[in-house]
Motif scaffolding. Structure first.
Motif, PDB file in Angstrom:
ATOM      1  N   HIS A 103       0.848  -1.201   0.000  1.00  0.00           N
ATOM      2  CA  HIS A 103       0.000   0.000   0.000  1.00  0.00           C
ATOM      3  C   HIS A 103       0.880   1.247   0.000  1.00  0.00           C
ATOM      4  O   HIS A 103       1.863   1.319   0.708  1.00  0.00           O
ATOM      5  CB  HIS A 103      -0.905   0.037   1.233  1.00  0.00           C
ATOM      6  N   ALA A 123      -0.212   4.346   0.795  1.00  0.00           N
ATOM      7  CA  ALA A 123      -0.539   5.300   1.860  1.00  0.00           C
ATOM      8  C   ALA A 123      -1.424   4.633   2.899  1.00  0.00           C
ATOM      9  O   ALA A 123      -2.099   3.648   2.596  1.00  0.00           O
ATOM     10  CB  ALA A 123      -1.261   6.502   1.261  1.00  0.00           C
ATOM     11  N   PHE A 124      -1.402   5.185   4.094  1.00  0.00           N
ATOM     12  CA  PHE A 124      -2.331   4.705   5.103  1.00  0.00           C
ATOM     13  C   PHE A 124      -3.713   5.198   4.758  1.00  0.00           C
ATOM     14  O   PHE A 124      -3.875   6.207   4.077  1.00  0.00           O
ATOM     15  CB  PHE A 124      -1.928   5.244   6.485  1.00  0.00           C
ATOM     16  N   ARG A 125      -4.687   4.495   5.295  1.00  0.00           N
ATOM     17  CA  ARG A 125      -6.060   4.912   5.115  1.00  0.00           C
ATOM     18  C   ARG A 125      -6.604   5.389   6.447  1.00  0.00           C
ATOM     19  O   ARG A 125      -6.273   4.803   7.480  1.00  0.00           O
ATOM     20  CB  ARG A 125      -6.893   3.689   4.740  1.00  0.00           C
ATOM     21  N   GLN A 182      -5.432   4.648  10.279  1.00  0.00           N
ATOM     22  CA  GLN A 182      -4.492   3.524  10.433  1.00  0.00           C
ATOM     23  C   GLN A 182      -3.145   3.974  11.002  1.00  0.00           C
ATOM     24  O   GLN A 182      -2.597   3.351  11.905  1.00  0.00           O
ATOM     25  CB  GLN A 182      -4.236   2.846   9.077  1.00  0.00           C
ATOM     26  N   PRO A 189     -15.272   0.625  10.496  1.00  0.00           N
ATOM     27  CA  PRO A 189     -16.256  -0.256   9.853  1.00  0.00           C
ATOM     28  C   PRO A 189     -15.569  -1.361   9.048  1.00  0.00           C
ATOM     29  O   PRO A 189     -14.376  -1.263   8.736  1.00  0.00           O
ATOM     30  CB  PRO A 189     -17.029   0.689   8.930  1.00  0.00           C
ATOM     31  N   THR A 190     -16.344  -2.378   8.731  1.00  0.00           N
ATOM     32  CA  THR A 190     -15.845  -3.481   7.923  1.00  0.00           C
ATOM     33  C   THR A 190     -15.215  -2.963   6.639  1.00  0.00           C
ATOM     34  O   THR A 190     -15.767  -2.079   5.994  1.00  0.00           O
ATOM     35  CB  THR A 190     -17.018  -4.415   7.559  1.00  0.00           C
ATOM     36  N   GLY A 191     -14.058  -3.499   6.314  1.00  0.00           N
ATOM     37  CA  GLY A 191     -13.416  -3.121   5.056  1.00  0.00           C
ATOM     38  C   GLY A 191     -12.508  -1.912   5.169  1.00  0.00           C
ATOM     39  O   GLY A 191     -11.863  -1.519   4.209  1.00  0.00           O
ATOM     40  N   ALA A 192     -12.450  -1.305   6.357  1.00  0.00           N
ATOM     41  CA  ALA A 192     -11.643  -0.094   6.513  1.00  0.00           C
ATOM     42  C   ALA A 192     -10.155  -0.417   6.621  1.00  0.00           C
ATOM     43  O   ALA A 192      -9.315   0.457   6.423  1.00  0.00           O
ATOM     44  CB  ALA A 192     -12.101   0.688   7.739  1.00  0.00           C
ATOM     45  N   GLY A 193      -9.848  -1.669   6.949  1.00  0.00           N
ATOM     46  CA  GLY A 193      -8.439  -2.054   7.040  1.00  0.00           C
ATOM     47  C   GLY A 193      -7.932  -2.143   8.466  1.00  0.00           C
ATOM     48  O   GLY A 193      -6.880  -1.609   8.806  1.00  0.00           O
ATOM     49  N   LYS A 194      -8.681  -2.871   9.293  1.00  0.00           N
ATOM     50  CA  LYS A 194      -8.268  -3.029  10.690  1.00  0.00           C
ATOM     51  C   LYS A 194      -7.051  -3.933  10.822  1.00  0.00           C
ATOM     52  O   LYS A 194      -6.159  -3.667  11.625  1.00  0.00           O
ATOM     53  CB  LYS A 194      -9.424  -3.608  11.518  1.00  0.00           C
ATOM     54  N   SER A 195      -7.028  -5.016  10.023  1.00  0.00           N
ATOM     55  CA  SER A 195      -5.950  -6.005  10.209  1.00  0.00           C
ATOM     56  C   SER A 195      -4.586  -5.374  10.039  1.00  0.00           C
ATOM     57  O   SER A 195      -3.642  -5.692  10.760  1.00  0.00           O
ATOM     58  CB  SER A 195      -6.075  -7.163   9.224  1.00  0.00           C
ATOM     59  N   LEU A 196      -4.486  -4.478   9.077  1.00  0.00           N
ATOM     60  CA  LEU A 196      -3.196  -3.848   8.811  1.00  0.00           C
ATOM     61  C   LEU A 196      -2.640  -3.183  10.073  1.00  0.00           C
ATOM     62  O   LEU A 196      -1.441  -3.190  10.308  1.00  0.00           O
ATOM     63  CB  LEU A 196      -3.342  -2.803   7.701  1.00  0.00           C
ATOM     64  N   ASP A 238     -13.318 -11.248   1.627  1.00  0.00           N
ATOM     65  CA  ASP A 238     -12.880  -9.969   1.099  1.00  0.00           C
ATOM     66  C   ASP A 238     -13.014  -9.970  -0.419  1.00  0.00           C
ATOM     67  O   ASP A 238     -12.069 -10.214  -1.145  1.00  0.00           O
ATOM     68  CB  ASP A 238     -11.435  -9.704   1.533  1.00  0.00           C
ATOM     69  N   ARG A 262     -17.180  -2.778  -1.318  1.00  0.00           N
ATOM     70  CA  ARG A 262     -15.919  -2.457  -0.654  1.00  0.00           C
ATOM     71  C   ARG A 262     -14.965  -1.707  -1.579  1.00  0.00           C
ATOM     72  O   ARG A 262     -14.016  -1.087  -1.127  1.00  0.00           O
ATOM     73  CB  ARG A 262     -15.236  -3.727  -0.181  1.00  0.00           C
TER      74      ARG A 262
END
Ligand code: ADP
Ligand code: ZN
Length: 526
Positions: free
Chosen positions: A22, A24-26, A29, A47-54, A300, A328
């Motif tokens: 990636h 840039a950060f979203r 993050q 929210p779902t899909g925002a990129g929590k795992s990262l 995903d 998404r």
């Protein structure tokens, strides 16, 4: 992030690109990563899909030691580990699906400091042996994914999560990061308290999904309603949620018979079939997956164009999580739901029949009420949804059914009184169809046999058609002015507050049921 460091640089920006690809950060993050890398705790509400795992994956790579990720879902663990390994990260998952040799290999790698990330189920984490082993390792962080599972207020309560509080005591210097996509203010409060994260900063981003259009209509004939919804979107991928396995099979067969390519997905199918159907859905374009809620966690697929609920979900959280799987990729997407009175009765029964404490049932009924309120609202749907998550939205989003075609409301006081009196005078044990016959003055065999053609209520509702009466009864149910008695074959009885209406002390306003919103402007097809 261990003894032999595979990453020469520990700079988050650098790793973001080199490991995850990636640029840039979203959203927030970066703030989260910096907080945790610096050794602080964090509560992440994206929210779902925002990129929590990262957030936790990257933070773990930037710190010394192994990142321990607690996750309730084995399928999700597997997917993430697979993706991480492909990116060159030393990741593993410990779960019940492994044999003794696999487990021993993971333990050895952990003890040798050769893991960057280790996924575990909460049960395994809190088991004595595992805790002791962790005590001898260098730990980068603990990530608690799906953290709402710790709360009884959450829609997916898991008792094993309760024990995660011990992490704060056993590993005081190790940062902990709790993440969830589904937390109303009450659940947030509760999970912070239960995980001993009261003092941790909260990183939240808006839950709004501006590219999703919300539509909720009264159920008449679910299959036909779905067909007309699908008409304007040929070749689009989507998920249709149904409550039971039977209904999944039925709807999938119905769609195929009507020229829409559809595959079923539920826990009753052979594992091989289920996996093949899921793979086909992920890989191919223009396939409709008809599924129970067994499908979707951790899936995903960015180009899901619609999510349709043909049965009522259990709560606003569940609805939002399920519809959140649409769009998404940020392109226009649809959330479509049909629901009727039978859905409400069925949900209430499911709650009442659960083998759980009365207090939990009370909470679940309240959660259902919150969803029903959103289903019946005459105001902006998006505003109502976001308000549920504690977020203020000015309303008038222009991209939901109530904004696109405002709900007509009408004074339903007299109609409500007639309906309630029909319930009362027939002895509070008949279903909607019979009550409507009585109101409309239909002298059916059943009506005559019961002597209901001689009641003063017989025929008093002729001025309103049967379809509108159906809508009236549904809205009375939502208001809890009538209750459905499942033991008595769906008979209706008066609810609390019905007497106030009958005495003329409580006016009622009903929304008029509408047809689904006509086709809006469509995205040009690539
Ligand atoms: P969540 O757990 O919040 O539902 P995920 O962690 O599964 O979300 O991420 C959703 C998608 O967003 C994934 O495909 C992921 O690769 C992508 N993603 C995450 N962070 C970024 C970023 N900074 N830039 C681009 N894509 C990202
Ligand atoms: Zn709106």
């Amino acid at each position: 992030a261990c003894a032999t460091d595979p990453h020469p640089a520990r700079d988050p920006d650098d790793l973001l690109y080199r490991v995850f690809g990636h640029r840039a950060f979203r959203g927030r993050q970066e703030e989260v990563v910096r907080q945790v890398v610096a050794g602080g705790d964090a509560v992440v509400l994206f929210p779902t899909g925002a990129g929590k795992s990262l957030c936790y994956q990257l933070a773990a790579l930037c710190r010394e030691g192994v990142g321990i990720v607690v996750s309730p879902l084995i399928a999700l663990m597997r997917d993430q580990v697979e993706a991480l390994r492909q990116a060159g990260v030393r990741a593993a998952a410990m779960h019940s699906g492994l044999d003794a040799a696999d487990l021993a290999a993971i333990r050895a790698a952990l003890q040798a400091g050769e893991l960057d990330l280790l996924y575990v189920t909460p049960e395994r984490l809190v088991s004595g042996g595992f805790m002791d082993m962790l005590g001898r390792c260098r730990i980068a962080l603990f990530a608690i994914d799906e953290a709402h599972c710790v709360s009884q207020w959450g829609h997916d309560f898991r008792p094993e999560y309760g024990q995660l509080a011990v992490l704060a005591e056993r590993f005081p210097g190790v940062p902990r990061i709790a993440l969830t996509a589904t937390a109303d203010p009450q659940t947030q409060e509760d999970l912070r308290w239960r995980l001993r994260l009261e003092d941790a900063p909260v990183f939240a981003t808006s839950f709004d999904r501006p590219n999703i259009r919300y539509t909720i209509v009264a159920k008449t004939d679910a299959s036909r309603q779905l067909a007309s919804f699908l008409k304007g979107r040929p070749g689009e991928s989507g998920i249709v949620y149904r409550l039971s396995r039977n209904k999944v099979d039925e709807t999938a067969a119905w769609l195929n018979a009507h020229g829409v390519r559809a595959l079923p997905y539920h826990a009753g199918l052979d594992r091989a079939v289920r996996e093949a159907n899921q793979d086909a859905f992920l890989r191919e374009e223009g396939l409709v997956l008809v599924a129970t809620i067994a499908f979707g966690m951790g899936i995903d697929k960015p180009d899901v164009r619609f999510v349709a609920h043909l049965d009522l979900p259990s709560s606003v959280e569940a609805y939002y999580q399920e519809t959140g799987r649409a769009g998404r990729d940020g392109l226009p997407a649809e959330a479509f739901m049909t629901y009727g009175m039978a859905d409400i009765a069925q949900r209430r029964r499911m709650i009442d029949e659960r083998d759980v404490a009365a207090e939990i049932k009370r909470v679940e009924h309240a959660k259902l009420d919150a969803l029903l309120g959103i289903c019946e609202t005459a105001a902006c749907r998006r505003q109502a949804l976001l308000a549920h998550f504690g977020e203020a939205h000015p309303g008038g989003c222009g991209h939901c059914d109530t904004c696109l075609s405002p709900v007509d409301t009408w004074d339903g006081t007299v109609a409500g009184q007639k309906a309630l009196s029909a319930v009362y005078r027939t002895g509070q044990r008949y279903g909607v169809a019979h009550l409507i016959d009585v109101l409309c003055g239909e002298a059916t065999e059943k009506v005559v046999k019961a002597g209901h053609d001689r009641l003063p209520t017989f025929g008093v509702g002729k001025d309103i058609d049967a379809k509108t009466w159906r809508s009236v009864f549904r809205q009375l149910t939502v208001l809890r002015l009538v209750e459905v008695d499942y033991e008595e074959y769906g008979g209706l009885r008066l609810g609390e507050g019905a007497r106030d209406v009958l005495r003329g002390e409580r006016p009622l306003r009903f929304g008029r049921d509408r047809k689904p919103v006509a086709e809006g402007p469509r995205r040009p097809r690539a």
